[in-house]
Design an enzyme around this catalytic site. Structure first.
Site, PDB file in Angstrom:
ATOM      1  N   ALA A  51       0.815  -1.207   0.000  1.00  0.00           N
ATOM      2  CA  ALA A  51       0.000   0.000   0.000  1.00  0.00           C
ATOM      3  C   ALA A  51       0.851   1.261   0.000  1.00  0.00           C
ATOM      4  CB  ALA A  51      -0.921  -0.014   1.222  1.00  0.00           C
ATOM      5  N   GLY A  85       4.343   1.411  -0.941  1.00  0.00           N
ATOM      6  CA  GLY A  85       5.573   1.452  -1.700  1.00  0.00           C
ATOM      7  C   GLY A  85       5.830   0.209  -2.525  1.00  0.00           C
ATOM      8  N   VAL A 129       9.080  -2.270  -3.591  1.00  0.00           N
ATOM      9  CA  VAL A 129      10.399  -2.589  -3.058  1.00  0.00           C
ATOM     10  C   VAL A 129      11.181  -3.454  -4.049  1.00  0.00           C
ATOM     11  CG1 VAL A 129      11.685  -3.585  -1.133  1.00  0.00           C
ATOM     12  CG2 VAL A 129       9.463  -2.517  -0.719  1.00  0.00           C
ATOM     13  N   LYS A 152      12.929   0.956  -1.183  1.00  0.00           N
ATOM     14  CA  LYS A 152      11.487   1.148  -1.264  1.00  0.00           C
ATOM     15  C   LYS A 152      11.200   2.478  -1.963  1.00  0.00           C
ATOM     16  CE  LYS A 152       8.654   0.466   2.325  1.00  0.00           C
ATOM     17  NZ  LYS A 152       7.896   0.756   3.581  1.00  0.00           N
ATOM     18  N   ASP A 173       1.419  -1.777  14.998  1.00  0.00           N
ATOM     19  CA  ASP A 173       1.067  -2.652  13.879  1.00  0.00           C
ATOM     20  C   ASP A 173       1.970  -3.884  13.839  1.00  0.00           C
ATOM     21  OD1 ASP A 173      -0.465  -3.472  11.725  1.00  0.00           O
ATOM     22  OD2 ASP A 173       0.734  -2.386  10.241  1.00  0.00           O
TER      23      ASP A 173
END
Length: 373
Positions: free
Chosen positions: A42, A44, A46, A61, A158
Site C-alpha cells: 500500500a 511502496g 520494493v 522502497k 502494527d
C-alpha cells in the site's frame, strides 16, 4: 530483471540513473544497481539492489507521489524520523534516504533499508519445522526490539508476522513503523482507534477506548506467539465484533473487575450482554508447547491491559531470561514527535526534505543557510 533506460522527459538529473523493473520506473543514485522486484504494498514498491561502492545488498522502497495523500505522507515522515533515532539489532535499519533532485517539488521518495531474506508470516505458513528453540529465539528478539521502541516511548501499533523480517540465520528485525506513535501521557489526548491489523488488535482498541498504551503491542506479540505455537492465527476475526467473540471464546467471559478500562458505554454494554463462556486452557490449545511458553503467553493475552505483562518483565520471564542475560541493551533516547496532522503539503514537504538532509551530512554545508536543524 532490471533494465537500464534513458531518463524520461524532464528528468535526467545528475548523479541519478534510471531503471525499469516490471514496468516500474526507479530513479536511483548512481551507486545503486537494482536486482529484482521484491514486492508491492500500500505504501511502496520494493526492489533489491547492490551498493556498488560497498558491494552490500540492500532493499530500496520507492514511495510514489508521497504527498498525494496527507495521511500517507505523515506516516512516511514518522517512520523516517523514528528509524533515524532507533538503532538496535532487532529493529530494521534505515541506511539512507536518497536525496531528491529538487527541494521544492519532489514527489517520489526512495528509502534504503538493510536487505532481509523473508518474514515471519512466510516462515509460519511454510513446511519448515519450528522447534521450541526456534520459537524461543524469535520471541526473545521480538521482545528485545520492542523493548527498545518502548524505552523511546514509542508504540509500534502494527506488530504482525509480516512486519517481522528474518534472514537465513534466524535474525529478526521489527519493521514498518508507519503507524508508530509516541505514547501519549496527555489526559485529553485520544489516539486513533484504527490501528493494528485486526487479528492482532488488542481488546482496548477493538472496544474503541480513547486511551491505550504500550500494552497494545504486548497483546499483538501474544497473538504472534500463539501463531508460532499453533502455525495459525489464534483470533482470525472476520469483523471487529467477531474478533471480540473469538477472544472471549478463548479467555472466557470478562469479569466486571476487568472492565475498568472500557470508557465506551456502548462497548461496555455489548461485553456485558454476551453469554457466559468458560476460559479455554491454553495448554489444551497448544498441547506440545513448552509449559514456560504457555505461562508467558497467558500473561500477554490478558483482557485488561493494566494486568498485561510489560515488555521488560517478559524479557525476564524464565522462558527467555537466559537469553536476555547475554545482552546489555541500553534504553533509546526519547524521540521528539511533532504534531503533523494539521500540516499542509508545503510544510510536510519541507519537513521531509530536512529529514532526508539529516542522512546526507556531506550536503549539510550547502543547505545550512536554508534549513534550521
Amino acid at each position: 530483471m532490471a533494465k537500464l533506460v534513458e531518463p524520461p522527459p524532464g528528468m535526467g538529473h545528475p548523479g541519478k540513473r534510471y531503471y525499469t523493473i516490471k514496468n516500474t520506473l526507479f530513479e536511483l543514485d548512481a551507486k545503486y544497481e537494482p536486482i529484482e522486484l521484491l514486492g508491492r504494498g500500500a505504501y511502496g514498491i520494493v526492489c533489491s539492489a547492490v551498493n556498488k561502492e560497498t558491494n552490500e545488498k540492500v532493499a530500496v522502497k520507492k514511495i510514489k507521489d508521497v504527498f498525494k495523500d496527507q495521511v500517507s505522507a505523515i506516516r512516511v515522515l514518522r517512520e523516517m524520523r523514528f528509524l533515524r533515532h532507533l538503532r538496535h539489532e532487532n529493529v530494521i535499519e534505515l541506511k539512507e534516504i536518497m536525496m531528491p533532485p529538487n527541494r521544492k517539488n519532489f514527489k517520489d521518495v526512495y528509502l534504503v533499508y538493510e536487505l532481509m531474506a523473508t518474514d515471519l508470516y512466510h516462515v509460519i505458513r511454510s513446511s519448515i519445522p519450528l522447534s521450541d528453540d526456534h520459537i524461543k529465539y524469535f520471541m526473545f528478539q521480538i521482545l528485545r526490539g520492542l523493548n527498545h521502541l518502548h524505552s523511546a516511548n514509542i508504540l509500534h501499533r502494527d506488530l504482525k508476522p509480516q512486519n517481522l523480517l528474518l534472514n537465513v540465520n534466524c535474525d529478526l528485525k521489527i519493521c514498518d513503523l508507519g503507524l508508530a506513535r509516541k505514547n501519549s501521557t496527555k489526559e485529553d489526548e485520544c489516539l486513533t482507534e484504527y490501528v493494528v491489523t485486526r487479528w492482532y488488535r488488542a481488546p482496548e482498541v477493538l472496544l474503541c477506548c480513547g486511551k491505550y498504551s504500550t500494552a497494545i503491542d504486548i497483546w499483538s506479540v501474544g497473538c504472534i506467539f500463539a501463531e508460532l505455537l499453533g502455525r495459525k492465527a489464534i483470533f482470525p476475526g472476520s469483523s471487529c465484533l467477531n474478533q471480540l467473540e473469538l477472544i472471549i471464546n478463548v479467555l472466557g467471559k470478562v469479569s466486571e473487575a476487568d472492565m475498568g478500562f472500557v470508557d465506551n458505554a456502548k462497548a461496555q454494554k455489548y461485553i456485558e450482554s454476551l453469554p457466559y463462556t468458560p476460559a479455554m486452557p491454553l495448554h489444551e490449545l497448544y498441547p506440545t508447547a513448552n509449559p514456560l511458553a504457555i505461562d508467558l503467553l497467558k500473561q500477554m493475552l490478558i483482557f485488561d491491559p493494566s494486568q498485561r505483562i510489560k515488555v521488560n518483565e517478559a524479557l525476564a520471564h524464565p522462558y527467555i531470561a537466559h537469553l536476555h542475560k547475554l545482552t546489555n541493551d541500553q534504553p533509546a533516547d526519547e524521540v521528539i514527535d511533532e504534531e503533523m496532522d494539521e500540516m499542509g503539503v508545503k510544510e510536510l514537504r519541507e519537513m521531509m526534505w530536512q529529514e532526508i538532509a539529516n542522512h546526507h551530512p556531506e550536503a549539510y554545508g550547502d543547505i545550512a543557510r536554508d534549513i534550521n536543524f
